[in-house]
Each structure stands twice: as C-alpha cells, then as structure tokens.
Design a protein around this motif. Structure first.
Motif, PDB file in Angstrom:
ATOM      1  N   LEU A  49       0.827  -1.212   0.000  1.00 26.79           N
ATOM      2  CA  LEU A  49       0.000   0.000   0.000  1.00 26.79           C
ATOM      3  C   LEU A  49       0.857   1.257   0.000  1.00 26.79           C
ATOM      4  O   LEU A  49       0.530   2.234  -0.681  1.00 26.79           O
ATOM      5  N   THR A  50       1.956   1.246   0.732  1.00 27.01           N
ATOM      6  CA  THR A  50       2.800   2.442   0.799  1.00 27.01           C
ATOM      7  C   THR A  50       3.547   2.713  -0.509  1.00 27.01           C
ATOM      8  O   THR A  50       4.193   3.753  -0.633  1.00 27.01           O
ATOM      9  N   ASP A  51       3.468   1.795  -1.463  1.00 28.82           N
ATOM     10  CA  ASP A  51       4.041   2.049  -2.789  1.00 28.82           C
ATOM     11  C   ASP A  51       3.013   2.658  -3.741  1.00 28.82           C
ATOM     12  O   ASP A  51       3.371   3.033  -4.864  1.00 28.82           O
ATOM     13  N   ASP A  56      -2.707   6.127  -8.446  1.00 27.99           N
ATOM     14  CA  ASP A  56      -3.423   4.876  -8.165  1.00 27.99           C
ATOM     15  C   ASP A  56      -4.743   5.116  -7.414  1.00 27.99           C
ATOM     16  O   ASP A  56      -5.426   4.158  -7.051  1.00 27.99           O
ATOM     17  N   GLN A  57      -5.091   6.386  -7.207  1.00 28.15           N
ATOM     18  CA  GLN A  57      -6.286   6.681  -6.397  1.00 28.15           C
ATOM     19  C   GLN A  57      -7.546   6.018  -6.935  1.00 28.15           C
ATOM     20  O   GLN A  57      -8.314   5.420  -6.178  1.00 28.15           O
ATOM     21  N   GLY A  89       6.412  -7.002   8.859  1.00 23.02           N
ATOM     22  CA  GLY A  89       6.089  -6.878  10.283  1.00 23.02           C
ATOM     23  C   GLY A  89       4.599  -6.880  10.566  1.00 23.02           C
ATOM     24  O   GLY A  89       4.181  -7.136  11.698  1.00 23.02           O
ATOM     25  N   ALA A  90       3.804  -6.596   9.544  1.00 23.88           N
ATOM     26  CA  ALA A  90       2.345  -6.627   9.678  1.00 23.88           C
ATOM     27  C   ALA A  90       1.758  -7.911   9.107  1.00 23.88           C
ATOM     28  O   ALA A  90       0.539  -8.043   8.995  1.00 23.88           O
ATOM     29  N   GLY A  91       2.627  -8.847   8.727  1.00 25.08           N
ATOM     30  CA  GLY A  91       2.154 -10.128   8.231  1.00 25.08           C
ATOM     31  C   GLY A  91       2.090 -10.247   6.726  1.00 25.08           C
ATOM     32  O   GLY A  91       1.612 -11.255   6.212  1.00 25.08           O
ATOM     33  N   GLN A  92       2.564  -9.234   5.999  1.00 21.47           N
ATOM     34  CA  GLN A  92       2.528  -9.353   4.534  1.00 21.47           C
ATOM     35  C   GLN A  92       3.553 -10.385   4.073  1.00 21.47           C
ATOM     36  O   GLN A  92       4.733 -10.310   4.447  1.00 21.47           O
ATOM     37  N   SER A  93       3.099 -11.340   3.281  1.00 22.91           N
ATOM     38  CA  SER A  93       4.000 -12.383   2.782  1.00 22.91           C
ATOM     39  C   SER A  93       4.088 -12.385   1.261  1.00 22.91           C
ATOM     40  O   SER A  93       5.051 -12.915   0.702  1.00 22.91           O
ATOM     41  N   VAL A  94       3.100 -11.815   0.590  1.00 24.31           N
ATOM     42  CA  VAL A  94       3.150 -11.701  -0.868  1.00 24.31           C
ATOM     43  C   VAL A  94       3.197 -10.209  -1.194  1.00 24.31           C
ATOM     44  O   VAL A  94       2.266  -9.460  -0.851  1.00 24.31           O
ATOM     45  N   PHE A  95       4.270  -9.808  -1.865  1.00 26.78           N
ATOM     46  CA  PHE A  95       4.492  -8.372  -2.095  1.00 26.78           C
ATOM     47  C   PHE A  95       3.898  -7.941  -3.439  1.00 26.78           C
ATOM     48  O   PHE A  95       4.597  -7.503  -4.352  1.00 26.78           O
TER      49      PHE A  95
END
Ligand code: AMP
Length: 112
Positions: A49-51, A56-57, A89-95
C-alpha cells in the motif's frame, strides 16, 4: 520476476477465481482464516500500500467498492472485514498489493 499473484492473474498458476474485471481479480485464499476468505488483487503489481501513489487513487477506490460488492455476492455483506497487511512486520507475505475479505464467523477486534 513475476509475483505469485501475477502468475495467478496470468493463469500460469491455478486459483479458485470468484471475480475478475479489467482492473482486478479475486480468488479464494489457499489457507483461509475464515469460512469466507477471498483476496482481491489489482492487476497492476503495486508491491504494497505504501508504494501506491496519487495516480493509483482511482484503482484503490475501485478495489474498495469492489470489495463491498464481492462481500455481498459471497453472502457476508452484513458482517465482514477488509484488511491490508503492509510490510513483513504486519504479516505481509506476498508483495503484490491485495485486500483480504474475511467473513462467515465472528471477527474479533483488534486482530492479532
Ligand atoms: P499476506 O500475508 O497479507 O501477504 O497474504 C497473502 C495471502 O496469500 C495469505 O493469506 C496466503 O494464504 C495466500 N496465498 C498464498 N499463496 C496462495 C495461492 N497460491 N493461492 C491463494 N492464496 C494464496
């Protein structure tokens, strides 16, 4: 190098697809955390999300509206959760940005 979700989008890997349009695809999570657990994924490979940027709005808005429609179609429209894990750190495993749509059981707050 394609992400796992790009391979699913390109039909190089199988998935239980429940919805597709020109901007996004939704399929059942392979390791469901609730009776209904669907991943809603933009075709555009934004890693997290931070990318996402101002360009992208419209896409992000489309994903949110689609998540609500999908929850209704999946029969959990009265009570469901939309979650985005941003970073390991928030559980994201697929980028490759994705929204989790979870429902079909009582959902506690805050999540673990
Ligand atoms: P996250 O941990 O937020 O990055 O979410 C990734 C999700 O993708 C997890 O809930 C996984 O269970 C799910 N997942 C991983 N591989 C697959 C796959 N091949 N098909 C469907 N879901 C998958």
């Amino acid at each position: 190098m394609k992400t796992l979700f790009e391979k699913i989008i390109d039909k190089e890997l199988p998935a239980a697809i429940v919805y597709e349009d020109e901007h996004c695809i939704a399929f059942k999570d392979i390791n469901p955390g609730a009776p209904t657990h669907v991943l809603l994924v933009p075709r555009k490979p934004i890693p997290k999300l931070t990318d996402a940027s101002v360009e992208d709005q419209a896409l992000l808005g489309h994903l949110m509206v689609t998540a609500g429609k999908l929850a209704k179609q999946l029969g959990v429209g009265e009570a469901f959760r939309v979650a985005i894990n941003n970073g390991a750190g928030a559980g994201q495993s697929v980028f490759h940005l994705h929204l989790h749509i979870l429902g079909g059981r009582p959902l506690k707050w805050p999540p673990g």
